[in-house]
Design a protein around this motif. Structure first.
Motif, mmCIF file in Angstrom:
data_model
loop_
_atom_site.group_PDB
_atom_site.id
_atom_site.type_symbol
_atom_site.label_atom_id
_atom_site.label_comp_id
_atom_site.label_asym_id
_atom_site.label_seq_id
_atom_site.Cartn_x
_atom_site.Cartn_y
_atom_site.Cartn_z
ATOM 1 N N TRP A 52 0.806 -1.210 0.000
ATOM 2 C CA TRP A 52 0.000 0.000 0.000
ATOM 3 C C TRP A 52 0.843 1.265 0.000
ATOM 4 O O TRP A 52 0.446 2.279 -0.557
ATOM 5 C CB TRP A 52 -0.968 -0.008 1.185
ATOM 6 C CG TRP A 52 -0.315 0.043 2.534
ATOM 7 C CD1 TRP A 52 0.102 -1.018 3.278
ATOM 8 C CD2 TRP A 52 -0.015 1.212 3.298
ATOM 9 N NE1 TRP A 52 0.650 -0.574 4.456
ATOM 10 C CE2 TRP A 52 0.582 0.788 4.496
ATOM 11 C CE3 TRP A 52 -0.202 2.579 3.078
ATOM 12 C CZ2 TRP A 52 0.988 1.669 5.475
ATOM 13 C CZ3 TRP A 52 0.215 3.466 4.054
ATOM 14 C CH2 TRP A 52 0.809 3.015 5.234
ATOM 15 N N ALA A 53 2.017 1.235 0.607
ATOM 16 C CA ALA A 53 2.879 2.420 0.613
ATOM 17 C C ALA A 53 4.063 2.257 -0.335
ATOM 18 O O ALA A 53 5.009 3.039 -0.285
ATOM 19 C CB ALA A 53 3.380 2.683 2.024
ATOM 20 N N ALA A 54 3.983 1.258 -1.183
ATOM 21 C CA ALA A 54 5.016 0.993 -2.197
ATOM 22 C C ALA A 54 6.356 0.590 -1.597
ATOM 23 O O ALA A 54 7.383 0.667 -2.261
ATOM 24 C CB ALA A 54 5.193 2.196 -3.130
ATOM 25 N N TYR A 55 6.348 0.152 -0.334
ATOM 26 C CA TYR A 55 7.607 -0.285 0.277
ATOM 27 C C TYR A 55 8.054 -1.630 -0.295
ATOM 28 O O TYR A 55 9.246 -1.934 -0.312
ATOM 29 C CB TYR A 55 7.457 -0.415 1.792
ATOM 30 C CG TYR A 55 7.284 0.898 2.503
ATOM 31 C CD1 TYR A 55 6.422 1.002 3.592
ATOM 32 C CD2 TYR A 55 7.976 2.035 2.117
ATOM 33 C CE1 TYR A 55 6.255 2.202 4.261
ATOM 34 C CE2 TYR A 55 7.820 3.233 2.785
ATOM 35 C CZ TYR A 55 6.961 3.308 3.856
ATOM 36 O OH TYR A 55 6.796 4.491 4.517
ATOM 37 N N ARG A 56 7.083 -2.424 -0.707
ATOM 38 C CA ARG A 56 7.419 -3.753 -1.220
ATOM 39 C C ARG A 56 6.772 -3.947 -2.576
ATOM 40 O O ARG A 56 5.640 -3.551 -2.810
ATOM 41 C CB ARG A 56 6.925 -4.842 -0.269
ATOM 42 C CG ARG A 56 7.640 -4.870 1.059
ATOM 43 C CD ARG A 56 7.200 -6.045 1.887
ATOM 44 N NE ARG A 56 7.893 -6.116 3.167
ATOM 45 C CZ ARG A 56 7.693 -7.051 4.072
ATOM 46 N NH1 ARG A 56 6.829 -8.018 3.835
ATOM 47 N NH2 ARG A 56 8.360 -7.044 5.202
ATOM 48 N N THR A 57 7.541 -4.617 -3.446
ATOM 49 C CA THR A 57 7.006 -5.048 -4.717
ATOM 50 C C THR A 57 7.267 -6.538 -4.875
ATOM 51 O O THR A 57 8.225 -7.082 -4.319
ATOM 52 C CB THR A 57 7.628 -4.292 -5.888
ATOM 53 O OG1 THR A 57 9.053 -4.422 -5.832
ATOM 54 C CG2 THR A 57 7.254 -2.816 -5.858
ATOM 55 N N TYR A 58 6.384 -7.171 -5.617
ATOM 56 C CA TYR A 58 6.450 -8.609 -5.825
ATOM 57 C C TYR A 58 6.296 -8.845 -7.318
ATOM 58 O O TYR A 58 5.460 -8.222 -7.964
ATOM 59 C CB TYR A 58 5.314 -9.315 -5.077
ATOM 60 C CG TYR A 58 5.131 -8.894 -3.642
ATOM 61 C CD1 TYR A 58 4.394 -7.763 -3.323
ATOM 62 C CD2 TYR A 58 5.659 -9.652 -2.600
ATOM 63 C CE1 TYR A 58 4.218 -7.381 -1.997
ATOM 64 C CE2 TYR A 58 5.477 -9.274 -1.274
ATOM 65 C CZ TYR A 58 4.767 -8.141 -0.986
ATOM 66 O OH TYR A 58 4.580 -7.774 0.322
ATOM 67 N N TYR A 59 7.073 -9.770 -7.837
ATOM 68 C CA TYR A 59 7.004 -10.075 -9.261
ATOM 69 C C TYR A 59 7.032 -11.579 -9.476
ATOM 70 O O TYR A 59 7.709 -12.318 -8.757
ATOM 71 C CB TYR A 59 8.194 -9.473 -10.007
ATOM 72 C CG TYR A 59 8.219 -7.965 -10.017
ATOM 73 C CD1 TYR A 59 8.938 -7.263 -9.062
ATOM 74 C CD2 TYR A 59 7.522 -7.249 -10.988
ATOM 75 C CE1 TYR A 59 8.960 -5.883 -9.062
ATOM 76 C CE2 TYR A 59 7.534 -5.865 -11.000
ATOM 77 C CZ TYR A 59 8.249 -5.189 -10.035
ATOM 78 O OH TYR A 59 8.264 -3.820 -10.038
ATOM 79 N N LYS A 60 6.348 -11.998 -10.522
ATOM 80 C CA LYS A 60 6.581 -13.351 -11.000
ATOM 81 C C LYS A 60 8.024 -13.383 -11.485
ATOM 82 O O LYS A 60 8.485 -12.451 -12.157
ATOM 83 C CB LYS A 60 5.613 -13.696 -12.125
ATOM 84 C CG LYS A 60 5.766 -15.124 -12.596
ATOM 85 C CD LYS A 60 4.689 -15.526 -13.575
ATOM 86 C CE LYS A 60 4.881 -16.972 -13.980
ATOM 87 N NZ LYS A 60 3.832 -17.463 -14.875
ATOM 88 N N GLU A 61 8.710 -14.426 -11.160
ATOM 89 C CA GLU A 61 10.147 -14.502 -11.407
ATOM 90 C C GLU A 61 10.497 -14.195 -12.855
ATOM 91 O O GLU A 61 11.462 -13.478 -13.131
ATOM 92 C CB GLU A 61 10.664 -15.883 -11.016
ATOM 93 C CG GLU A 61 12.178 -16.005 -10.998
ATOM 94 C CD GLU A 61 12.841 -15.124 -9.961
ATOM 95 O OE1 GLU A 61 12.217 -14.874 -8.893
ATOM 96 O OE2 GLU A 61 13.970 -14.677 -10.212
ATOM 97 N N SER A 62 9.724 -14.714 -13.785
ATOM 98 C CA SER A 62 10.051 -14.564 -15.197
ATOM 99 C C SER A 62 9.870 -13.140 -15.703
ATOM 100 O O SER A 62 10.292 -12.818 -16.820
ATOM 101 C CB SER A 62 9.193 -15.514 -16.037
ATOM 102 O OG SER A 62 7.828 -15.216 -15.862
ATOM 103 N N MET A 63 9.265 -12.294 -14.895
ATOM 104 C CA MET A 63 9.013 -10.924 -15.331
ATOM 105 C C MET A 63 9.913 -9.913 -14.651
ATOM 106 O O MET A 63 9.894 -8.729 -14.999
ATOM 107 C CB MET A 63 7.544 -10.582 -15.075
ATOM 108 C CG MET A 63 6.640 -11.442 -15.939
ATOM 109 S SD MET A 63 4.949 -11.438 -15.383
ATOM 110 C CE MET A 63 4.307 -12.828 -16.302
#
Length: 122
Positions: A52-63
């Motif tokens: 919510w505060a953009a402290y963390r981002t998550y990605y699918k590994e391939s992307m």
């Protein structure tokens, strides 16, 4: 909360696109936001999410490295910058909000927008 995705289109392989998702009707800055995509004939898959505060981002590994998720809480918007696009990135892209805690990668988000089509030609 209502979500409206936009920014899709037809591009060439190697091009970039920036998807946007506008939110209304809820407390946007309290929601984890995510992007998913669905390739024709396949299940919807996780692409990226942002806290919510953009402290963390998550990605699918391939992307990782090609796609970047960001948000602007002042504008109630979340974005997906997609670079070096490939034909296999062609899909309908969806934004979503408010997953269960710890389930950012899963499909059980509380709110979904309509999709925006991305087509990458070779």
């Amino acid at each position: 909360v209502q979500l409206q995705a936009s920014g899709g289109g037809v591009v060439q392989a190697g091009d970039s696109l920036r998807l946007s998702c506008a939110a209304s009707g809820g407390t946007f800055n309290r929601y984890v936001m995510g992007w998913f995509r669905q390739i024709s004939g396949k299940e919807r898959e996780f692409v990226a999410a942002i806290s919510w505060a953009a402290y963390r981002t998550y990605y699918k590994e391939s992307m990782k490295g090609r796609f970047t998720i960001s948000r602007d809480n002042a504008k109630n918007a979340v974005y997906l910058q997609m670079n070096s696009l490939k034909p296999e990135d062609s899909a309908v892209y969806y934004c979503a909000a408010d997953p269960p805690v710890g389930a950012e990668f899963g499909p059980n988000y509380g709110y979904w927008g309509q999709g925006t089509q991305v087509t990458v030609s070779s």
